[in-house]
Design an enzyme around this catalytic site. Sequence first.
Site, PDB file in Angstrom:
ATOM      1  N   PHE A 141     -46.387   1.990  71.251  1.00  0.00           N
ATOM      2  CA  PHE A 141     -47.096   2.629  70.131  1.00  0.00           C
ATOM      3  C   PHE A 141     -47.775   1.544  69.310  1.00  0.00           C
ATOM      4  O   PHE A 141     -47.118   0.689  68.727  1.00  0.00           O
ATOM      5  CB  PHE A 141     -46.183   3.464  69.218  1.00  0.00           C
ATOM      6  CG  PHE A 141     -46.996   4.154  68.147  1.00  0.00           C
ATOM      7  CD1 PHE A 141     -47.646   5.352  68.410  1.00  0.00           C
ATOM      8  CD2 PHE A 141     -47.195   3.572  66.900  1.00  0.00           C
ATOM      9  CE1 PHE A 141     -48.453   5.955  67.452  1.00  0.00           C
ATOM     10  CE2 PHE A 141     -47.996   4.179  65.940  1.00  0.00           C
ATOM     11  CZ  PHE A 141     -48.630   5.369  66.219  1.00  0.00           C
ATOM     12  N   ASP A 226     -46.748  -7.205  68.195  1.00  0.00           N
ATOM     13  CA  ASP A 226     -47.007  -6.175  67.186  1.00  0.00           C
ATOM     14  C   ASP A 226     -45.735  -5.994  66.363  1.00  0.00           C
ATOM     15  O   ASP A 226     -44.783  -5.336  66.782  1.00  0.00           O
ATOM     16  CB  ASP A 226     -47.414  -4.857  67.859  1.00  0.00           C
ATOM     17  CG  ASP A 226     -47.776  -3.783  66.824  1.00  0.00           C
ATOM     18  OD1 ASP A 226     -47.421  -3.949  65.633  1.00  0.00           O
ATOM     19  OD2 ASP A 226     -48.387  -2.767  67.218  1.00  0.00           O
ATOM     20  N   LYS A 255     -47.478  -1.920  57.508  1.00  0.00           N
ATOM     21  CA  LYS A 255     -46.382  -1.173  56.902  1.00  0.00           C
ATOM     22  C   LYS A 255     -45.770  -1.868  55.675  1.00  0.00           C
ATOM     23  O   LYS A 255     -46.370  -1.812  54.623  1.00  0.00           O
ATOM     24  CB  LYS A 255     -45.351  -0.842  57.982  1.00  0.00           C
ATOM     25  CG  LYS A 255     -45.959   0.123  59.029  1.00  0.00           C
ATOM     26  CD  LYS A 255     -44.968   0.958  59.778  1.00  0.00           C
ATOM     27  CE  LYS A 255     -45.683   2.085  60.515  1.00  0.00           C
ATOM     28  NZ  LYS A 255     -45.756   1.948  61.956  1.00  0.00           N
TER      29      LYS A 255
END
Length: 406
Positions: A141, A226, A255
């Site tokens: 993802f 990531d 985030k």
Amino acid sequence: MVDSTSIIQKDEAFGAHNYHPLPVVIATAEGVRLTDPEGRKYMDFLSAYSAVNQGHRHKKIIDALKNQADRCTLTSRAFHNDIMGEFLEKLCDYTGFEMALPMNTGAEAVETALKLARRWGAEVKGVENGKQEIIVCEENFHGRTIAIISFSTDPDARVNYGPYATGFKIIPYDNTEALSGAINENTVAFLVEPIQGEAGVFVPGDGYLKEVRRICTEKNVLFIADEIQTGFCRTGKKFAVDHDDVRPDVMTLGKALGGGVFPVSAVVADKAIMGLFTPGTHGSTFGGNPLGAAVGIAALEVLEEEKLAERSDRLGAFLREKLSRIDCPRIKEIRGKGLLNAVVFDDGFEAWDVCLALRDKGLLAKQTHGNIIRFAPPLVITEDELNEAIGIIQTVFESIPAATIA
Ligand SMILES: *Cc1c(COP(=O)(O)O)cnc(C)c1O
């Protein structure tokens, strides 16, 4: 005060149905605690997918936001602003890389890293432009843009969104032989999550990332980690790559970099790579904006000042230990690192009803892939709060009936 039911009805009437949220409405939040319009209290065990590591409305971060809002909020990159540089210096210092490029969302950071890798391939490695290949993993993802969903293996993420971007090769996760075998003279990068978050907190074997590092170095391929979900102390270290003691060539961040208040993302790399971007070849109107920069500085300072890496590591081990003692025959596995954890139920088990039961007892968590529940509270959670949460989880899990024999 408008009630939760009518608020949910409004969302459904006017909002596109691209999410299926738990039926609960949050009106106010502080630290680990959430309150709905009726005044019911909940503990947040999702943390906005790890964007709220510092806790809801952390005073230092909110103060930074307010102070900056009173000075200057947006300049675009057509001019310099007086705080972006300080933020990027702090981010470089925190991550140990030489340069940073600020964006807003995680997907934009990943897009930036993909562009950087393709550029590096053409200008440094000598791959013909248009032939660059980037290797990614099954069940990845990395976001929702056209390029990123083009290399997703989740059918929902790709549904009827063709034509898809090319130049990506998909290999199994946690498999270094597949990585070696997939690399050819046109390979410019390997993009990987150090722990696959959305896939259900899939933790690779010890030493996987070390071997990835060795292979990428040997074959002259960029290692892009990531860390958008796993970074900023979520897994018990500053970054999840730190568990294997490796340094990628490029990291994508997002985030919790925005401290739960503002979208802030970035790509970090050393000058030999990041220096390839030249004026006009990449950008973002809001990237590097003063408000995000002020928030980013405060978000990083909170992680350091409150020693959230150590806290996450210690409380995560405690949580997994307690979860492993819960008597629930449908639990197959408990896994995770730091405060990024998942309880995996039997195949085919529907965890939605369990999430509803947890909600009714005052704890909010969300299932992924039907049978997995992620437990990822803000890292500022206290021992007392964690014990209270474990009590709720235990009560709910121990009331789940054993599977009936078909
Ligand atoms: C959430 C996430 C993204 C995408 O971030 P957005 O801000 O939603 O665009 C990318 N990669 C990983 C690993 C993520 O968890």
